[in-house]
Design a protein around this motif. Structure first.
Motif, mmCIF file in Angstrom:
data_model
loop_
_atom_site.group_PDB
_atom_site.id
_atom_site.type_symbol
_atom_site.label_atom_id
_atom_site.label_comp_id
_atom_site.label_asym_id
_atom_site.label_seq_id
_atom_site.Cartn_x
_atom_site.Cartn_y
_atom_site.Cartn_z
ATOM 1 N N LYS A 1 4.438 11.946 -15.387
ATOM 2 C CA LYS A 1 5.614 11.182 -14.946
ATOM 3 C C LYS A 1 5.194 9.757 -14.607
ATOM 4 O O LYS A 1 4.366 9.531 -13.730
ATOM 5 N N ALA A 2 5.753 8.802 -15.311
ATOM 6 C CA ALA A 2 5.397 7.399 -15.090
ATOM 7 C C ALA A 2 6.101 6.888 -13.833
ATOM 8 O O ALA A 2 7.316 7.020 -13.699
ATOM 9 N N PRO B 1 0.809 -1.231 0.000
ATOM 10 C CA PRO B 1 0.000 0.000 0.000
ATOM 11 C C PRO B 1 0.835 1.270 0.000
ATOM 12 O O PRO B 1 0.430 2.276 -0.573
ATOM 13 N N ALA B 2 2.011 1.229 0.645
ATOM 14 C CA ALA B 2 2.860 2.416 0.673
ATOM 15 C C ALA B 2 3.353 2.760 -0.733
ATOM 16 O O ALA B 2 3.378 3.932 -1.133
ATOM 17 N N SER B 3 3.740 1.745 -1.492
ATOM 18 C CA SER B 3 4.209 1.982 -2.864
ATOM 19 C C SER B 3 3.062 2.465 -3.747
ATOM 20 O O SER B 3 3.262 3.337 -4.607
ATOM 21 N N SER C 1 0.548 7.007 -6.657
ATOM 22 C CA SER C 1 -0.587 7.911 -6.862
ATOM 23 C C SER C 1 -0.180 9.362 -6.637
ATOM 24 O O SER C 1 -0.610 10.266 -7.365
ATOM 25 N N ALA C 2 0.660 9.580 -5.612
ATOM 26 C CA ALA C 2 1.112 10.946 -5.331
ATOM 27 C C ALA C 2 1.958 11.488 -6.472
ATOM 28 O O ALA C 2 1.788 12.638 -6.906
ATOM 29 N N GLY D 1 2.380 15.005 -11.195
ATOM 30 C CA GLY D 1 2.641 15.125 -12.630
ATOM 31 C C GLY D 1 1.488 15.776 -13.365
ATOM 32 O O GLY D 1 1.685 16.585 -14.276
ATOM 33 N N LYS D 2 0.256 15.452 -12.972
ATOM 34 C CA LYS D 2 -0.907 16.072 -13.618
ATOM 35 C C LYS D 2 -0.981 17.555 -13.300
ATOM 36 O O LYS D 2 -1.290 18.379 -14.156
ATOM 37 N N LEU D 3 -0.718 17.928 -12.042
ATOM 38 C CA LEU D 3 -0.777 19.339 -11.657
ATOM 39 C C LEU D 3 0.288 20.151 -12.367
ATOM 40 O O LEU D 3 0.064 21.308 -12.743
#
Length: 420
Positions: A82-83, A62-64, A69-70, A75-77
């Protein structure tokens, strides 16, 4: 036109409140439609939950997942996609094995085995990345399309159907009241729109629920991707197991080099207990095989000769002089006694009839604890007095202590009264 829309919204709210609070009954659809709605709701929950659970299955940490997601959100903002790559645990383990294998030294067989295992884990990680890509393309993406297109459209028709029903029921209820200004044309138009939405909602739900072929195909792809992944992992692990088996056999066939621990004398350490003199001639006794099948075990450091002290003359040891006991603070042949033997108030051991060697049984004093490892061996503790019965060979005695008789190594005792 805007007024008509506002009026419609007011009618819907009016009918909704009357049904929920006033107990007014609205138009009831048949049981088949209700059952279709129930199955559609289940399908919507399934598709949404299935997407989430497949992602968790592929990326269990879950941490990864949160970090990915972060990074994706940032990257969207920032306008830069960024992959983020999920760190496969097999790859992380493989990197660790390879790193420490190289640190140990690749000439070492264990280090080579670590590197081989690490390389295999990295191969499995690469296959896992391929599994991720296949699952995203052939399973998760179709589910996402189903959720964002077909299910969204069905839910839109259902919501519109509910609004048009409320509008139709409100106008029909108002027409029955005295002084109503609702015309027949308005009721007819509301009825037509209600019927249109009912048709579209039923057809959308039917198409969603009857699309078994495509949905089963997605499950088939899911199973085939997993099967291919595990088949490739099996091939890699079988090859690794064979390689490690060969390494194990190679390590077992190598001759074992004899290790002799270094002594304090080898390290140049001064023995402060010896009056500042360096400890000399302390050697490690090599275990020798007894004819009785048990190695003649000896302690790691056994004195091989008696050190001479400054200003002293060599004296016979208790073994040769017949002296039964010696001072534990000094080894046999330690500091000489006073030359004024005549002034000593105690009789000499050589002159005492009670301590004459001729009147004592052959015995030895234990220098170390000895734990028997084979049947027939005699165990004792440091300081025990052992009665000697016979000498088996150059490495073993037979003796008795505490009522027990057995074999013990020569190097573990100091002979006080020798065998005749």
């Amino acid at each position: 036109m805007a007024f008509a829309g506002l009026k419609k919204q007011i009618n819907k709210a009016n009918q909704f409140m009357n049904e929920k609070i006033g107990g007014v009954e609205g138009t009831k659809l048949d049981d088949d439609f209700v059952e279709m709605e129930r199955k559609t709701d289940i399908m919507c929950e399934l598709v949404e939950d299935l997407q989430l659970k497949i992602k968790e299955f592929l990326h269990p940490n879950p941490a990864s997942r949160a970090k990915m997601s972060a990074v994706k959100g940032i990257g969207k903002l920032s306008g830069q996609a960024k992959a983020a790559t999920y760190p496969q645990p097999e790859g992380v383990l493989g990197e660790t094995l390879i790193t420490f294998g190289k640190k140990i030294g690749e000439e070492n067989l264990y280090a080579q085995s670590l590197v081989e295992t690490g390389e295999s884990m990295k191969q499995i990680a690469d296959i896992k990345y391929n599994l991720d890509d296949n699952m995203k393309m052939n399973v998760i993406e179709p589910l996402h399309q189903l959720s964002t297109k077909d299910i969204k459209e069905v839910q839109h028709h259902r919501k519109k159907l509910q609004g048009r029903r409320l509008d139709f029921d409100c106008k029909k209820r108002k027409k029955d009241k005295a002084g109503s200004h609702v015309s027949e044309d308005e009721i007819k138009l509301a009825e037509d729109k209600f019927a249109e939405s009912l048709h579209l909602a039923q057809m959308g739900m039917h198409n969603l629920l009857e699309n078994d072929v495509e949905q089963i195909s997605q499950l088939t792809t899911f199973a085939e991707n997993l099967l291919d992944y595990h088949r490739q992992c099996t091939e890699i692990l079988e090859a690794l197991a064979g390689t490690l088996h060969d390494k194990k056999n190679e390590a077992a066939s190598l001759p074992r080099s004899e290790f002799v621990p270094k002594t304090l004398s080898d390290l140049g350490v001064i023995d402060s207990l010896n009056g500042g003199l360096p400890t000399t001639n302390i050697t490690a006794t090599t275990p020798q095989r007894s004819p009785y099948g048990s190695p003649a075990r000896s302690p790691a450091h056994t004195p091989t000769h008696t050190p001479q002290y400054p200003g002293s003359s060599p004296l016979p040891s208790p073994m040769s002089s017949g002296q039964p006991n010696w001072d534990p603070l000094f080894p046999p042949g330690g500091p000489p006694r006073s030359t004024n033997d005549a002034a000593s108030p105690l009789p000499s051991p050589m002159k005492s009839p009670a301590r004459s060697p001729m009147m004592q049984n052959p015995s030895a004093q234990a220098l170390y604890d000895f734990e028997p490892e084979n049947p027939g061996e005699l165990g004792f503790n440091e300081g025990d007095t052992i009665t000697l019965t016979q000498r088996i060979d150059e490495n073993w005695f037979e003796g008795t202590v505490n009522g027990k008789t057995g074999l013990f190594p020569v190097s573990y005792v100091n002979v006080v009264v020798p065998l005749p």
